[in-house]
Design a protein around this motif. Structure first.
Motif, mmCIF file in Angstrom:
data_model
loop_
_atom_site.group_PDB
_atom_site.id
_atom_site.type_symbol
_atom_site.label_atom_id
_atom_site.label_comp_id
_atom_site.label_asym_id
_atom_site.label_seq_id
_atom_site.Cartn_x
_atom_site.Cartn_y
_atom_site.Cartn_z
ATOM 1 N N HIS A 1 46.654 59.463 50.470
ATOM 2 C CA HIS A 1 45.982 59.720 49.193
ATOM 3 C C HIS A 1 46.108 58.525 48.249
ATOM 4 C CE1 HIS A 1 46.928 63.773 50.791
ATOM 5 N NE2 HIS A 1 45.740 64.071 50.308
ATOM 6 N N SER A 2 46.302 57.337 48.806
ATOM 7 C CA SER A 2 46.473 56.151 47.968
ATOM 8 C C SER A 2 45.217 55.853 47.152
ATOM 9 C CB SER A 2 46.829 54.947 48.844
ATOM 10 O OG SER A 2 45.811 54.710 49.819
ATOM 11 N N TRP A 3 44.046 56.212 47.662
ATOM 12 C CA TRP A 3 42.806 55.911 46.948
ATOM 13 C C TRP A 3 42.682 56.719 45.662
ATOM 14 C CZ3 TRP A 3 39.030 59.836 46.595
ATOM 15 C CH2 TRP A 3 39.302 60.975 47.336
ATOM 16 N N LEU A 4 43.468 57.807 45.530
ATOM 17 C CA LEU A 4 43.435 58.607 44.308
ATOM 18 C C LEU A 4 44.272 58.006 43.189
ATOM 19 C CD1 LEU A 4 43.761 62.172 45.869
ATOM 20 C CD2 LEU A 4 41.693 61.126 44.933
ATOM 21 N N LEU A 5 45.054 56.959 43.495
ATOM 22 C CA LEU A 5 45.941 56.352 42.509
ATOM 23 C C LEU A 5 45.257 55.255 41.710
ATOM 24 C CD1 LEU A 5 49.169 56.095 44.713
ATOM 25 C CD2 LEU A 5 48.495 57.926 43.152
ATOM 26 N N ASN A 6 43.973 55.070 41.896
ATOM 27 C CA ASN A 6 43.250 54.065 41.133
ATOM 28 C C ASN A 6 43.336 54.377 39.644
ATOM 29 O OD1 ASN A 6 40.682 52.957 39.754
ATOM 30 N ND2 ASN A 6 40.695 51.887 41.708
ATOM 31 N N PRO A 7 43.791 53.437 38.807
ATOM 32 C CA PRO A 7 43.978 53.751 37.375
ATOM 33 C C PRO A 7 42.679 54.105 36.662
ATOM 34 C CG PRO A 7 44.232 51.392 37.788
ATOM 35 C CD PRO A 7 44.174 52.045 39.124
ATOM 36 N N ASP A 8 41.547 53.605 37.161
ATOM 37 C CA ASP A 8 40.260 53.902 36.532
ATOM 38 C C ASP A 8 39.544 55.070 37.194
ATOM 39 O OD1 ASP A 8 40.639 51.791 34.782
ATOM 40 O OD2 ASP A 8 39.699 50.346 36.134
ATOM 41 N N CYS A 9 40.221 55.719 38.157
ATOM 42 C CA CYS A 9 39.638 56.880 38.854
ATOM 43 C C CYS A 9 38.273 56.549 39.457
ATOM 44 C CB CYS A 9 39.512 58.074 37.916
ATOM 45 S SG CYS A 9 41.085 58.633 37.239
#
Length: 677
Positions: A162-170
């Protein structure tokens, strides 16, 4: 011995016989392994045969007259894991079985699968199987009674799926397949220009498929299916199914379904456990014209399959038939699960003796919570609202006795109301398209034939009453697509590519545009963006690619690629926030308004995110360089001050002065000399 060295037998023959016996105090220090090393290497072990044998406990104890029936039941359950070679049912002196059996499989892998899957299988209320490998008896009997402290094992960090969900800009991601499927690229929706995450050649030999929550990316191959995930999209698992053509996920992402309609084997559809990679059960599907073959309930606890006059529901705990019986529904045409409850809806056509019947049933109790009898029915279609509050049954009826013309009407069932009231909506023409608002009580219908079609919006009020809210006439539309967050909708006329972006709050058309020969329309998970695409699979002669639009219909970006095949948004898992948390965030939205405006301005500039990060890194490097050089300058100045003070002291020794002569040109003058002088 004689003089020639020959042995001469004596009268006392026993005394002259050689003795081969070892002395009484002799100790042999050579082991059998040293003498027979070539034989002991190939010595068979107990595990070579016992690894294929399992023990099934808690089996019903029956007498000899019922033993054959018990064997058929056990074989039907246990043969799904592999071929059973031998079986043994121990019995007492009276001929009654002892409640446990021994089964031998053809391979150790089949036996291990049976132990892992059949353990805990509930045969009935009084008998739950306890399945173990036969080799475990020897292993547990030889356990050392002396306990030793285990060594600490090195922790091997696992891939964060689920690393792709950690993007600060979503920022959401999407997958693009192009070059006739030979190239695949994953991109991030960092507008105004998308950012490439990863690109690979020959990643799939068919189409791509995201799992329901976006955790896995499934790729198709001749040998089977592969799942990819994590930050670098490494291969998580692969499933061998030769010639696989279709793939499907359970809603919980725990199980994977692979299907090969032209398989030579008995099992055309196989259900796999994604976490372990093991096969759970295979099926021989008679009718392969409908996909998906298996329909899952909302949490993946049950899945159902339509058969000849019945609906078979299976539970995923044992992958056995629920309550060991199917739902008997003669000539059943179709069925659907509720998106949020363990409720199933199906309809049966009419015959000579009985009219058509529509039924809503609870599972596993099989209680009919609502049914309705229908007359003169040609066909039916079912549409569940995403929140499971409403169900629409579109009924086409014969308008004349010759059954050449039909009329349509909608039956709206309100499942959250008492006694589940039903209301009707009459259609003014043939129904072209129908769609529920995902998170609201609204629905839209498209009726008639182009270009004189009518688009009508309705709202289901409290108590199940249906109120028409808006009507758009003289339109060309054959598909409607709601935003995942509701309110906004796209009205499309494909493949001509006419698109209209509509706000259903005040029922206004925000923008009318065109994407010529568009074949598909797909919203992103947030409902902020929508993509229209022209697929090479459907349109061979066209400008293949996709266009990203805002929810208001503003063109944001184009993605033109050679032989573009498909573009798929990566789904997001359900939010962990409650409805109360979301309401609190909406109340405090003004606090975040400035931050959002700054980010929106940055996204509208030509500077990409990579360029901004590069400039920040360069500025940081320059600041560090300036600090380091400043410290060096201060150090040199301090050393110079110390040297000057040392030279000014009276006791300082005079340093030798070296003289140096320097010559340099002051001026240059040219004089002409006469030859006669």
């Amino acid at each position: 011995m004689n003089t020639n060295g020959e042995r001469v037998p004596s009268d006392d023959s026993d005394a002259d016989e050689p003795s081969f016996d070892d002395p009484s105090d002799f100790v042999d220090d050579i082991s059998d392994e040293a003498l027979l090393s070539d034989c002991t290497i190939e010595r068979p072990s107990l595990d070579d045969r016992m690894s294929t044998v399992i023990v099934v406990d808690n089996v019903p104890s029956v007498k000899a007259d019922r033993l054959e029936k018990l064997r058929k039941v056990i074989n039907k359950i246990m043969a799904r894991f592999g071929e059973i070679v031998t079986e043994h049912y121990p019995a007492d002196a009276n001929g009654e079985t002892k409640g446990y059996i021994f089964l031998e499989y053809k391979s150790a892998q089949e036996a291990a699968n049976a132990v892992k899957t059949a353990h805990g299988y509930r045969l009935d209320k009084a008998h739950v199987f306890s399945v173990h490998a036969f080799s475990d008896f020897e292993k547990y009997s030889n356990v050392d009674e002396k306990w030793t402290v285990p060594e600490n094992q090195k922790y091997d960090p696992q891939e964060n799926l689920h690393s792709w969900l950690l993007n600060p800009d979503c920022v959401d991601q999407f997958a693009v397949s192009y070059a006739a499927g030979d190239r695949t690229v994953i991109c991030s929706n960092t507008l105004p220009e998308t950012t490439q995450v990863i690109e690979r050649d020959h990643w799939t030999e068919g189409y791509l498929r995201w799992s329901p929550n976006g955790t896995y990316l499934a790729t198709m191959h001749k040998q089977g299916v592969a799942l990819w995930g994590g930050k670098g999209f490494r291969r998580i698992e692969r499933f061998a199914h030769l010639g696989v053509k279709f793939v499907d996920f359970s809603p919980c992402e725990r199980f994977l379904v692979t299907f090969c309609p032209q398989s030579d084997k008995e099992e055309t559809a196989i259900i796999w456990d994604i976490r372990t990679g093991m096969k759970k059960r295979g099926f021989q599907c008679e009718d392969s014209s409908k996909w998906p073959i298996f329909k899952w309930n909302h949490d993946g606890k049950y899945f159902a399959k339509q058969g000849n006059g019945l609906i078979s529901i299976y539970e995923t705990q044992t992958f056995g038939l629920l309550d060991k019986k199917s739902i008997q529904a003669k000539d059943v045409q179709d069925f659907l699960w509720s998106p949020v409850d363990d409720v199933i809806a199906f309809w049966v056509p009419e015959n000579v003796q009985n009219p058509a019947r529509f039924t809503i049933m609870e599972i596993p109790s099989r209680n009919e919570i609502r049914f309705k009898t229908l007359f003169n029915v040609s066909t039916c279609e079912m549409y569940w609202q995403q929140k499971g509050e409403y169900l629409c049954l579109k009924v086409d009826r014969f308008a004349s006795k010759n059954k050449k013309t039909t009329t349509a009407n909608l039956e709206i069932f309100s499942l959250k109301e008492k006694q589940i009231p039903v209301n009707q909506v009459e259609m003014k023409g043939s129904l072209v398209s129908f769609a529920w608002e995902p998170v609201g009580p609204k629905f839209v219908t498209v009726e008639g034939t182009a270009p004189m079609q009518t688009i009508r919006f309705f709202k289901v009020e409290q108590g199940g009453t249906i109120t028409p809210s808006k009507m758009l006439e003289k339109k060309s539309c054959n598909m409607v697509s709601w935003s995942p967050q509701g309110r906004f909708i796209v009205l499309g006329y494909l493949p001509q590519g006419l698109l209209e972006f509509c706000d259903t709050f005040d029922m206004c058309i925000m923008n009318a545009t065109e994407h010529f020969q568009a074949t598909d329309i797909e919203w992103d998970p947030t409902g902020r963006y929508v993509a229209s695409q022209v697929s090479w699979w459907q349109q061979k002669s066209a400008d293949h690619g996709y266009i990203l639009w805002s929810f208001q219909g503003k063109l944001l970006a184009r993605g033109t690629r050679e032989n573009f095949c498909q573009m798929m948004w990566r789904p997001r898992p359900p939010s962990l926030l409650t409805s109360e948390d979301i309401q609190e965030i909406q109340k405090d939205m003004k606090k975040y308004q400035r931050e959002f405006e700054v980010k929106d301005r940055m996204s509208q500039t030509k500077s990409s995110k990579e360029l901004v990060e590069k400039r920040r890194a360069m500025m940081k490097e320059f600041t560090e360089y300036r600090r380091r050089k400043g410290e060096e300058s201060k150090k040199k100045q301090a050393e110079l001050v110390i040297r000057r003070e040392a030279m000014r002291r009276p006791d300082a020794k005079d340093e030798a002065i070296e003289e140096e002569t320097v010559e340099f040109l002051v001026s240059e003058k040219s004089v002409v000399v006469d030859k006669n002088d």
